[in-house]
Design an enzyme around this catalytic site. Structure first.
Site, short mmCIF file in Angstrom:
data_model
loop_
_atom_site.label_atom_id
_atom_site.label_comp_id
_atom_site.label_asym_id
_atom_site.label_seq_id
_atom_site.Cartn_x
_atom_site.Cartn_y
_atom_site.Cartn_z
N GLY A 62 0.87 -1.25 -0.03
CA GLY A 62 0.00 -0.04 0.12
C GLY A 62 0.81 1.21 0.02
CD GLN A 81 3.26 5.99 2.73
OE1 GLN A 81 2.38 5.07 2.15
NE2 GLN A 81 4.49 5.09 3.51
CB CYS A 86 5.03 2.16 7.85
SG CYS A 86 4.76 3.80 6.65
CG LEU A 87 6.66 1.09 1.77
CD1 LEU A 87 5.98 1.30 0.25
CD2 LEU A 87 7.63 0.02 1.68
CG HIS A 129 -0.65 1.06 7.44
ND1 HIS A 129 0.28 0.96 8.18
CD2 HIS A 129 -0.07 1.93 6.58
CE1 HIS A 129 1.38 1.17 7.88
NE2 HIS A 129 1.47 1.93 6.83
CD GLU A 130 -1.46 2.57 2.85
OE1 GLU A 130 -0.93 3.39 2.95
OE2 GLU A 130 -0.70 1.34 3.07
CG HIS A 156 0.03 6.87 5.85
ND1 HIS A 156 1.54 7.25 6.33
CD2 HIS A 156 0.35 5.42 5.54
CE1 HIS A 156 2.27 6.24 6.54
NE2 HIS A 156 1.63 5.06 6.02
O1 GNR Z 1 3.88 -2.46 2.70
C1 GNR Z 1 3.27 -2.46 3.77
N1 GNR Z 1 3.12 -3.48 4.44
C2 GNR Z 1 2.06 -3.65 5.52
C3 GNR Z 1 1.80 -4.43 6.22
C4 GNR Z 1 1.09 -4.60 7.29
C5 GNR Z 1 0.36 -3.60 7.50
C6 GNR Z 1 0.04 -2.30 6.73
C7 GNR Z 1 1.10 -2.37 5.60
S1 GNR Z 1 1.15 -0.83 4.61
C8 GNR Z 1 2.78 -0.87 4.15
C9 GNR Z 1 3.08 0.02 2.97
C10 GNR Z 1 3.09 1.26 3.47
O2 GNR Z 1 3.85 2.08 4.51
N2 GNR Z 1 1.79 2.07 3.49
O3 GNR Z 1 1.55 3.42 3.81
NI NI Z 2 2.71 3.29 5.67
#
Ligand code: GNR
Ligand code: NI
Length: 170
Positions: A46, A51, A94-95, A136-137, A140
């Site tokens: 995601g 980001q 998270c990236l 999660h997204e 952000h």
């Molecule tokens: O790549 C991602 N893996 C992930 C694993 C578990 C829960 C959420 C994520 S999102 C993350 C990519 C990211 O930072 N998205 O904002």
């Molecule tokens: Ni993230």
């Protein structure tokens, strides 16, 4: 199509609240393509526009496995309409916080309203990893990171580590 550089903790850009997208135009479609390309390159499942430094309410997700066909999904102006009382726990990463992982508990199921890349409003009932990833997204888009859902001690350790690393990079 461009792979864009990722914004990394503790960059304050990650704490910005993103603004709604008013129209799905060529610029929005081009941004979605760049975000998908950046996500696949990382690789991640995601990515939110903030980001890559763009404070717009858009996110992309692809939960397909490496050996499957890609299933890119674009969510514009997503809103959580309903969350289940039932919770589930996933190890999140998270990236923008590379190589740090922690368990996060969230609602197991969410109903999300969003505008698709075709400009049409849609509803989606999500569960499992998709529900977690959407939450999660969407966090952000509101300047919230998954480390905000872990203990203060752990969060402060991660922020300290990334702050030190950023000073070495600068
Ligand atoms: O790549 C991602 N893996 C992930 C694993 C578990 C829960 C959420 C994520 S999102 C993350 C990519 C990211 O930072 N998205 O904002
Ligand atoms: Ni993230």
């Amino acid at each position: 199509m461009t792979i864009k550089p990722l914004i990394i903790l503790p960059d304050p850009v990650l704490r910005q609240v993103s603004s709604p997208i008013e129209q799905v135009d060529d610029a929005v479609r081009a941004l979605s393509t760049d975000m998908l390309e950046t996500m696949y390159d990382a690789p991640g499942i995601g990515l939110a526009a903030i980001q890559v430094g763009i404070p717009k309410r858009m996110l992309v997700i692809d939960l397909s496995k490496e050996d499957e066909d890609r299933k890119p999904q674009v969510f514009i102006n997503p809103e959580i309409l309903q969350s289940s009382d039932e919770r589930s726990t996933y190890e999140e990463g998270c990236l923008s916080i590379p190589d740090y992982y922690a368990e996060v508990e969230r609602p197991a199921r969410v109903t999300v309203k969003f505008v698709g890349i075709d400009g049409k409003e849609q509803l989606l009932d999500a569960e499992g990893l998709l529900a977690t990833c959407l939450q999660h997204e969407i966090d952000h888009l509101n300047g919230v990171l998954f480390i905000d859902h872990i203990s203060r001690l752990k969060r402060e350790m991660v922020i300290r580590r990334f702050t030190k690393a950023s000073k070495l990079r600068a």
